[in-house]
Structures are given as C-alpha cells and as structure tokens.
Write a protein that holds these residues in place. Structure first.
Motif: not given
Length: 143
Positions: A48-58, A60-64, A108-113, A128-135
């Motif tokens: 129903a939803w897609i969330a995006f994990y960004q790689t090193k190409a991004f 300062a926004e990478a790995y989240a 509301p807040r990034p989910i870092p790896s 699960q996405l809402e409560t995750a503190q990390a990937v």
C-alpha cells in the motif's frame, strides 16, 4: 491525504541514485523487477506504501529511510516502455512492476542504518515502520 493503517503493507525499496529519486519525485513512479516479486516478495505483495532507503549517492541523507509515498496503482511493463528514450540494451524486454505513487512525503524522523548493509527490498508494515529506531529493526520484524 491518505491515512495509514497499522497493518498496511509497506515496501522499503532502495534508491540507488539521484536519477531514480528524480523519477519518484517528478514522475511519481518506481520500478521493481517482476522476478524480485516472484522470488521473495510475493507473500507481501502488493504494498500500500513504499518507503525509500537512500544509498551513498545521497551524501548527507545516505543510509537512511527518509521518504515514503502511497502506491496508487501497479502495472506490469517492459523496461523499454519505462525508458523509451534510452539507447537499446540487453534488459529492454525484462518485465517490471511500475508502482504509481502519490505525493512523496518525509517521515516524521529518519530511520538510519547503523550498519552498512546491502538493502534491496524490506517488506514490513506501517506500524513497524513507525516504531523502528533503525533499519535493523525492520529486518528483525519481517511482516
């Protein structure tokens, strides 16, 4: 605005480069190889939803995971139809699911790896996405 339900299926997908991010934001679609769905995502399909994990190409926004969008429609298309202006290539006849997207929004807040890991797709739920503190939390709690 579409409201999320706790048990809505969410697919965390990789954004490997800025070109894919531009497509998601401007043209509002994302592609997933049909083979990937058949091999490992079928029990969690369709999202129903897609969330995006960004790689090193991004930079300062990478790995989240920072952004998400509603999946409004899904079509099965060949790569040559996704990229009609591209030079012919060996993957032109490969099949993809084209996920049409609603507005791309910030979480509301990034989910870092905290660990550098290879991520392609992570099926999960909105709760699960809402409560995750990390990937890593999403990997432990497979939907």
């Amino acid at each position: 605005m579409i409201e999320q339900a706790a048990n809505d299926r969410v697919l965390v997908a990789i954004l490997k480069d800025v070109a894919d991010w531009a497509i998601a934001q401007e043209q509002r679609w994302y592609r997933i190889p049909v083979a990937s769905v058949e091999q490992s995502l079928q029990p969690h399909w369709p999202p129903a939803w897609i969330a995006f994990y960004q790689t090193k190409a991004f930079g300062a926004e990478a790995y989240a995971i920072r952004y998400y969008a509603a999946v409004t429609e899904i079509a099965k298309v060949q790569r040559c139809d996704l990229f009609p202006q591209a030079a012919p290539g060996p993957k032109d006849q490969d099949w993809y699911y084209k996920l049409m997207l609603g507005d791309v929004r910030s979480l509301p807040r990034p989910i870092p790896s905290h660990k550098l890991r290879r991520i392609t797709f992570i099926p999960t739920t909105w709760a699960q996405l809402e409560t995750a503190q990390a990937v890593g939390d999403l990997l432990k709690k497979r939907a």
